[in-house]
Design a protein around this motif. Structure first.
Motif, short mmCIF file in Angstrom:
data_model
loop_
_atom_site.label_atom_id
_atom_site.label_comp_id
_atom_site.label_asym_id
_atom_site.label_seq_id
_atom_site.Cartn_x
_atom_site.Cartn_y
_atom_site.Cartn_z
N LYS A 58 7.62 -1.73 7.05
CA LYS A 58 6.97 -2.78 6.25
C LYS A 58 7.41 -4.17 6.71
O LYS A 58 6.58 -5.05 7.00
CB LYS A 58 7.30 -2.61 4.76
CG LYS A 58 6.95 -1.27 4.16
CD LYS A 58 7.19 -1.24 2.66
CE LYS A 58 8.62 -1.56 2.25
NZ LYS A 58 9.60 -0.58 2.78
N GLU A 74 0.79 -1.40 -6.93
CA GLU A 74 -0.60 -1.33 -7.37
C GLU A 74 -0.75 -1.85 -8.79
O GLU A 74 -1.70 -2.58 -9.10
CB GLU A 74 -1.11 0.12 -7.29
CG GLU A 74 -1.28 0.63 -5.87
CD GLU A 74 -1.71 2.08 -5.83
OE1 GLU A 74 -1.59 2.77 -6.88
OE2 GLU A 74 -2.16 2.53 -4.76
N ASN A 76 7.86 0.71 -3.73
CA ASN A 76 7.29 1.44 -4.85
C ASN A 76 5.78 1.20 -4.89
O ASN A 76 5.31 0.17 -5.35
CB ASN A 76 7.95 0.99 -6.15
CG ASN A 76 7.56 1.85 -7.34
OD1 ASN A 76 6.43 2.31 -7.44
ND2 ASN A 76 8.51 2.06 -8.24
N LYS A 77 5.03 2.16 -4.38
CA LYS A 77 3.57 2.03 -4.30
C LYS A 77 2.93 1.87 -5.67
O LYS A 77 2.03 1.03 -5.86
CB LYS A 77 2.99 3.25 -3.58
CG LYS A 77 1.49 3.30 -3.49
CD LYS A 77 1.05 4.61 -2.84
CE LYS A 77 -0.46 4.79 -2.92
NZ LYS A 77 -0.88 6.10 -2.36
N SER A 89 2.97 -0.69 1.40
CA SER A 89 3.99 0.13 0.75
C SER A 89 4.55 1.14 1.73
O SER A 89 3.94 1.45 2.76
CB SER A 89 3.42 0.85 -0.48
OG SER A 89 2.37 1.72 -0.10
N TYR A 116 -4.89 -2.29 0.42
CA TYR A 116 -3.64 -1.54 0.36
C TYR A 116 -3.41 -0.80 1.68
O TYR A 116 -4.35 -0.20 2.25
CB TYR A 116 -3.68 -0.53 -0.79
CG TYR A 116 -3.57 -1.16 -2.15
CD1 TYR A 116 -2.35 -1.65 -2.62
CD2 TYR A 116 -4.69 -1.26 -2.97
CE1 TYR A 116 -2.25 -2.23 -3.87
CE2 TYR A 116 -4.60 -1.84 -4.23
CZ TYR A 116 -3.38 -2.33 -4.67
OH TYR A 116 -3.29 -2.92 -5.90
N THR A 169 5.02 -6.68 0.35
CA THR A 169 5.55 -5.34 0.60
C THR A 169 6.37 -4.88 -0.59
O THR A 169 6.96 -5.68 -1.32
CB THR A 169 6.46 -5.30 1.85
OG1 THR A 169 7.67 -6.00 1.58
CG2 THR A 169 5.78 -5.92 3.05
N CYS A 194 -1.37 -5.55 0.56
CA CYS A 194 -0.18 -4.88 0.04
C CYS A 194 0.23 -3.76 0.99
O CYS A 194 -0.59 -2.91 1.34
CB CYS A 194 -0.46 -4.30 -1.34
SG CYS A 194 -1.12 -5.51 -2.51
N GLU A 241 -0.33 1.75 3.77
CA GLU A 241 0.90 2.54 3.64
C GLU A 241 1.45 2.80 5.03
O GLU A 241 0.68 3.02 5.99
CB GLU A 241 0.60 3.86 2.94
CG GLU A 241 1.85 4.66 2.58
CD GLU A 241 1.53 5.86 1.70
OE1 GLU A 241 2.30 6.14 0.77
OE2 GLU A 241 0.49 6.51 1.95
#
Length: 365
Positions: free
Chosen positions: A37, A342, A337-338, A30, A354, A334, A28, A356
């Protein structure tokens, strides 16, 4: 099944240097809009397809102020084997592709080695734009699954360019055109048959996934349109020779093929809402995934770029159940909104990673 274990990206779009190790299950990413991303997803795609997933020139892929970029990935190829694929592109147009430090004789030989499917906001062009985008989609899928198809398209396009050059001349040679038409027919017939076969298999699978996403609210299908429905290409071009000479280009053939996306008996382009279009495009790509998985015998990599945008809660929940309930391979997701990302992924699996991104820099959380 190819699993991307480690990726190194240098000077690709806004990414200066990134070295990342991934989960074999769900990854993922974010970050805010424009932070990198999608560029990371595109780098993964590039390693599979040797080109960007988006309509851009190679120059667009260079980070500002640089004249080259490089990508490399270490993949688990199954049976305890791993391979390193690398590609370097310079501003002069030179593209070098290697597997385990050995150059490929031809770049086209790499296509299909690392099967991949991508769902992106840019997919809307498949519905809203010209048939060129839909033919590009067909070629992208079939080229991964069938190397003979890729060769046929390349040979047909080469002959098409030659034919168009003859047509543009002051006095086109009719006998030469007749010879070229016969040679083009060989490739055109195989391209038509393979596209027709694929779309016939694709349409009901798209309908199945759309039903799962929408809860059966609408019915969808795909219709294939081709000049070759009328007969052999040689006959079609013979009847259009005078017209083609006047136009200066070839006005019939596989280069004009198209797909028409239908919803409840009407062209989706005219009647689909944003949510319906997004649901259809996700269904299209999931159907592509299923057919590729069947063809390869292993699941391809799945890239889901900003896929939750414009989907209501019920369609989002249905999409998650599709991902969780099928034998998917490695997945990259992607979302800007983190917290949402999650919340979505933690409900599917504990085997996830995860990341960022901020301004082209990435860190694992």
């Amino acid at each position: 099944m190819a699993i991307l274990k480690k990726l190194v990206v240098q000077d690709y779009r806004n990414i200066g240097l990134a070295e990342l190790e991934f989960s074999a299950n769900i990854n993922c990413i974010s970050g805010g809009n424009g932070e990198g991303k999608t560029n990371l997803m595109d780098a993964v795609w590039y390693l599979s397809m040797t080109k960007s997933a988006f309509r851009s020139t190679e120059r667009d892929n260079f980070r500002y102020g640089t004249d080259a970029f490089s990508l490399s990935g270490v993949y688990d190829m199954g049976n305890s084997l791993s391979s390193r694929f690398s590609i370097r592109v310079s501003a002069g147009g030179d593209k070098k592709l290697k597997r385990d430090d050995k150059p490929y004789p031809r770049i086209s030989e790499h296509i299909g080695e690392l099967p991949v499917v991508m769902v992106s906001p840019d997919d809307v062009s498949l519905v809203s734009d010209s048939g060129e985008d839909r033919r590009r989609f067909l070629n992208m899928v079939l080229s991964q699954m069938d190397k003979e198809y890729l060769s046929d398209v390349q040979q047909y396009n080469r002959l098409l360019c030659q034919r168009n050059s003859v047509l543009k001349s002051s006095s086109p040679d009719a006998s030469l055109l007749e010879i070229m038409d016969s040679r083009m027919e060989v490739y055109a017939s195989r391209i038509y048959e393979r596209r027709n076969e694929f779309i016939s298999a694709l349409s009901p699978v798209v309908e199945k996934y759309y039903h799962m996403l929408s809860g059966g609210k609408e019915s969808v299908c795909i219709n294939y349109r081709s000049d070759l429905e009328k007969g052999a290409l040689t006959q079609i071009l013979s009847g259009l020779r005078g017209r083609d000479m006047a136009l200066g280009y070839t006005s019939a053939g596989p280069q004009r093929d198209d797909m028409v996306f239908m919803m409840d008996g009407h062209p989706m382009k005219r009647c689909g809402s944003q949510g319906q279009l997004k649901s259809f495009l996700v269904s299209l790509k999931f159907a592509q995934y299923e057919l590729m998985k069947s063809g390869f015998g292993v699941p391809p990599m799945l890239l889901l770029d900003d896929v939750f945008d414009k989907l209501d809660m019920s369609r989002t929940a249905n999409l998650l159940s599709m991902v969780a309930g099928n034998d998917f391979g490695q997945i990259f997701i992607t979302d800007s909104n983190k917290v949402r990302l999650e919340g979505i992924v933690d409900g599917i699996t504990e085997d996830r990673a995860y990341f960022e991104t901020v301004n082209g820099s990435f860190r694992r959380l």
